[in-house]
Scaffold this motif. Structure first.
Motif, PDB file in Angstrom:
ATOM      1  N   THR A 151       0.910  -1.298   0.039  1.00 50.36           N
ATOM      2  CA  THR A 151      -0.194   0.037  -0.146  1.00 50.36           C
ATOM      3  C   THR A 151       0.845   1.319  -0.135  1.00 50.36           C
ATOM      4  O   THR A 151       0.260   2.502   0.083  1.00 50.36           O
ATOM      5  CB  THR A 151      -0.785  -0.070   1.285  1.00 50.36           C
ATOM      6  OG1 THR A 151      -0.033  -0.106   2.457  1.00 50.36           O
ATOM      7  CG2 THR A 151      -1.775  -1.296   1.265  1.00 50.36           C
ATOM      8  N   TYR A 154       0.276   4.277  -2.300  1.00 52.21           N
ATOM      9  CA  TYR A 154      -1.169   5.103  -2.123  1.00 52.21           C
ATOM     10  C   TYR A 154      -1.075   6.349  -1.781  1.00 52.21           C
ATOM     11  O   TYR A 154      -1.636   7.354  -2.100  1.00 52.21           O
ATOM     12  CB  TYR A 154      -1.995   4.243  -1.379  1.00 52.21           C
ATOM     13  CG  TYR A 154      -2.564   2.842  -1.819  1.00 52.21           C
ATOM     14  CD1 TYR A 154      -2.113   2.532  -3.129  1.00 52.21           C
ATOM     15  CD2 TYR A 154      -3.216   2.205  -1.094  1.00 52.21           C
ATOM     16  CE1 TYR A 154      -2.330   1.229  -3.308  1.00 52.21           C
ATOM     17  CE2 TYR A 154      -3.842   0.871  -1.264  1.00 52.21           C
ATOM     18  CZ  TYR A 154      -3.304   0.453  -2.681  1.00 52.21           C
ATOM     19  OH  TYR A 154      -3.226  -1.030  -2.752  1.00 52.21           O
ATOM     20  N   GLN A 155       0.031   6.554  -1.083  1.00 50.17           N
ATOM     21  CA  GLN A 155       0.437   8.158  -0.407  1.00 50.17           C
ATOM     22  C   GLN A 155       1.993   7.811  -0.532  1.00 50.17           C
ATOM     23  O   GLN A 155       2.563   6.957  -1.272  1.00 50.17           O
ATOM     24  CB  GLN A 155      -0.014   8.098   1.004  1.00 50.17           C
ATOM     25  CG  GLN A 155      -1.573   8.386   1.202  1.00 50.17           C
ATOM     26  CD  GLN A 155      -1.804   7.685   2.507  1.00 50.17           C
ATOM     27  OE1 GLN A 155      -1.261   6.765   3.037  1.00 50.17           O
ATOM     28  NE2 GLN A 155      -2.821   8.367   3.105  1.00 50.17           N
ATOM     29  N   GLY A 194      -0.758  -4.734   4.738  1.00 54.80           N
ATOM     30  CA  GLY A 194      -0.434  -3.565   5.450  1.00 54.80           C
ATOM     31  C   GLY A 194       0.849  -4.111   6.452  1.00 54.80           C
ATOM     32  O   GLY A 194       1.801  -4.733   5.934  1.00 54.80           O
ATOM     33  N   PRO A 248      -6.303  -4.318  -0.508  1.00 51.32           N
ATOM     34  CA  PRO A 248      -5.602  -4.220   0.687  1.00 51.32           C
ATOM     35  C   PRO A 248      -5.943  -5.119   1.860  1.00 51.32           C
ATOM     36  O   PRO A 248      -7.400  -5.060   1.920  1.00 51.32           O
ATOM     37  CB  PRO A 248      -5.917  -2.572   0.810  1.00 51.32           C
ATOM     38  CG  PRO A 248      -6.415  -2.362  -0.564  1.00 51.32           C
ATOM     39  CD  PRO A 248      -7.254  -3.560  -0.934  1.00 51.32           C
ATOM     40  N   ASP A 250      -5.287  -4.938   5.269  1.00 51.48           N
ATOM     41  CA  ASP A 250      -4.527  -3.882   6.205  1.00 51.48           C
ATOM     42  C   ASP A 250      -4.586  -3.324   7.374  1.00 51.48           C
ATOM     43  O   ASP A 250      -4.643  -2.248   7.964  1.00 51.48           O
ATOM     44  CB  ASP A 250      -3.692  -2.759   5.314  1.00 51.48           C
ATOM     45  CG  ASP A 250      -4.857  -1.708   4.610  1.00 51.48           C
ATOM     46  OD1 ASP A 250      -5.971  -2.127   4.742  1.00 51.48           O
ATOM     47  OD2 ASP A 250      -4.357  -0.666   4.478  1.00 51.48           O
ATOM     48  N   TRP A 254      -4.290   2.107   5.166  1.00 51.33           N
ATOM     49  CA  TRP A 254      -3.637   2.969   3.982  1.00 51.33           C
ATOM     50  C   TRP A 254      -4.582   4.342   4.000  1.00 51.33           C
ATOM     51  O   TRP A 254      -4.010   5.370   3.632  1.00 51.33           O
ATOM     52  CB  TRP A 254      -3.837   2.169   2.584  1.00 51.33           C
ATOM     53  CG  TRP A 254      -5.108   2.021   2.045  1.00 51.33           C
ATOM     54  CD1 TRP A 254      -5.864   1.113   1.971  1.00 51.33           C
ATOM     55  CD2 TRP A 254      -5.859   3.227   1.435  1.00 51.33           C
ATOM     56  NE1 TRP A 254      -7.175   1.133   1.328  1.00 51.33           N
ATOM     57  CE2 TRP A 254      -7.117   2.350   0.906  1.00 51.33           C
ATOM     58  CE3 TRP A 254      -5.376   4.469   0.729  1.00 51.33           C
ATOM     59  CZ2 TRP A 254      -7.910   3.027  -0.134  1.00 51.33           C
ATOM     60  CZ3 TRP A 254      -6.342   5.119  -0.204  1.00 51.33           C
ATOM     61  CH2 TRP A 254      -7.704   4.666  -0.430  1.00 51.33           C
ATOM     62  N   HIS A 255      -5.642   4.286   4.590  1.00 51.09           N
ATOM     63  CA  HIS A 255      -6.540   5.534   4.535  1.00 51.09           C
ATOM     64  C   HIS A 255      -5.628   6.661   5.344  1.00 51.09           C
ATOM     65  O   HIS A 255      -5.875   7.674   5.096  1.00 51.09           O
ATOM     66  CB  HIS A 255      -7.805   5.277   5.152  1.00 51.09           C
ATOM     67  CG  HIS A 255      -8.632   4.417   4.222  1.00 51.09           C
ATOM     68  ND1 HIS A 255      -9.517   5.173   3.158  1.00 51.09           N
ATOM     69  CD2 HIS A 255      -8.923   3.075   4.288  1.00 51.09           C
ATOM     70  CE1 HIS A 255      -9.964   4.011   2.271  1.00 51.09           C
ATOM     71  NE2 HIS A 255      -9.985   2.928   3.120  1.00 51.09           N
ATOM     72  N   GLY A 257      -2.257   6.316   5.957  1.00 52.03           N
ATOM     73  CA  GLY A 257      -0.848   6.526   5.822  1.00 52.03           C
ATOM     74  C   GLY A 257      -0.151   5.438   6.321  1.00 52.03           C
ATOM     75  O   GLY A 257      -0.253   5.130   7.652  1.00 52.03           O
ATOM     76  N   PHE A 258       1.139   5.031   6.104  1.00 55.01           N
ATOM     77  CA  PHE A 258       2.073   3.869   6.903  1.00 55.01           C
ATOM     78  C   PHE A 258       2.599   4.680   7.667  1.00 55.01           C
ATOM     79  O   PHE A 258       3.468   5.534   7.524  1.00 55.01           O
ATOM     80  CB  PHE A 258       2.844   3.350   5.479  1.00 55.01           C
ATOM     81  CG  PHE A 258       3.326   1.978   6.004  1.00 55.01           C
ATOM     82  CD1 PHE A 258       2.449   0.870   5.437  1.00 55.01           C
ATOM     83  CD2 PHE A 258       4.237   1.889   6.822  1.00 55.01           C
ATOM     84  CE1 PHE A 258       2.918  -0.341   5.908  1.00 55.01           C
ATOM     85  CE2 PHE A 258       4.936   0.459   7.058  1.00 55.01           C
ATOM     86  CZ  PHE A 258       4.046  -0.417   6.739  1.00 55.01           C
TER      87      PHE A 258
END
Ligand code: HXC
Length: 261
Positions: A151, A154-155, A194, A248, A250, A254-255, A257-258
């Motif tokens: 993921t 994604y950011q 994730g 995903p 996770d 991911w919404h 951020g890692f």
């Protein structure tokens, strides 16, 4: 593995797994074997790959599991030999897991062009090569491919520009092959783990593991079994109308951020 799957749903099927001696891909293989599949795991190192195959074979009385070491996924000719060996020993290939990956934390200033290329070559070119080498078997058996993505892209995740770029490419490859190979009966999907506890990736990347749970909507790290369960779903008939998707797994992280920054 959860108990939601019927025994032997994969009887008669053969899965070909790159990176199969590693944590996530090993559990994916174990789960498919437990559900009746035979397996061929591929790795760069000979001894750990052969040992992992022997251990996975013990999971099920009738399972045939072979390990083919000494294979670098950056070399399609090496993969082609592994595919020939797999078909000779196990008869066919139905499922392919493109799981071989490389990773380390490196800031842009200390990431050489060769380091960037090494990860892109292992993760992205290696995934392409794996499908390429397995293609005749996938075509004959109307097979199914699973890419192991992430993921990260994604950011913008710092110190992961090499892996983020590679995994974005893996998603693009999966989507394109799903569209191109769907008409001949081949499904292609990706799974994006994730923060999965007790994995090499997590241990390498997360410097403060006790701090992670609060960044995950489900408030805990995932387990390798939870990745394996979604893998079993995607290869099963329950997903026979699912192709060209990235799932995903996770906990919703991911919404947000890692959390390695
Ligand atoms: C900076 C590094 C480095 C590091 C290697 N390099 N490690 N640069 N920081 N920590 C550089 C080297 O200096 C070299 O560049 C280039 O990378 C190639 O290194 P080699 O060791 O010669 O290459 P190779 O043998 O091909 O190995 C590549 C590797 C590999 C990626 C480093 O050793 C590897 O994959 N190791 C880890 C395996 C792993 O972690 N698997 C789990 C992945 S988990 P120069 O310029 O010096 O020639 C995962 C999850 C992702 O992927 C998602 C998480 C959320």
């Amino acid at each position: 593995m959860s108990q939601v799957f019927r025994d032997n749903i994969f009887a008669g099927k053969v899965v070909f797994v790159t990176g199969g001696a590693g944590t996530i891909c090993r559990k994916q293989t174990e789960t498919l074997v437990k559900l009746g599949a035979n397996a061929c795991i591929i790795g760069r190192r000979v001894e750990p790959t052969e040992l992992a195959a022997k251990e996975i074979a013990k999971i099920s009385e009738n399972a045939k599991v072979i390990g083919v070491g000494g294979i670098d996924v950056r070399q399609v000719s090496q993969l082609a030999k592994a595919v020939d060996h797999c078909v000779k020993e196990l008869g066919r290939i139905d499922f392919v897991i493109c799981g071989a990956a490389g990773n380390f934390l490196a800031d842009f200033n200390h990431l050489s062009a060769n380091a960037f290329k090494s990860v892109v070559d292992i993760d992205l070119l290696g995934s392409f090569n794996t499908v390429k080498a397995c293609f005749e078997q996938l075509r004959q058996n109307k097979g199914c491919v699973l890419f192991v993505s992430a993921t990260l892209h994604y950011q913008g995740v710092p110190f992961q520009s090499h892996v983020g770029a590679a995994k974005a490419g893996v998603d693009a490859l999966s989507n394109a092959l799903a569209v191109e190979l769907g008409p001949i009966g081949i499904r292609c999907n990706a799974i994006a783990p994730g923060a999965i506890d007790n994995t090499e990736g997590f241990n390498r990347l997360v410097t403060n593991p006790s701090n992670v749970d609060k960044y995950i909507p489900l408030q805990r790290k995932g387990s390798i079994s939870e990745i394996a369960d979604v893998t079993a779903f995607l290869f099963s008939d329950a997903a026979k109308y699912v192709t060209g998707t990235v799932i995903p797994v996770d906990g919703g992280m991911w919404h947000l951020g890692f959390p390695m920054r």
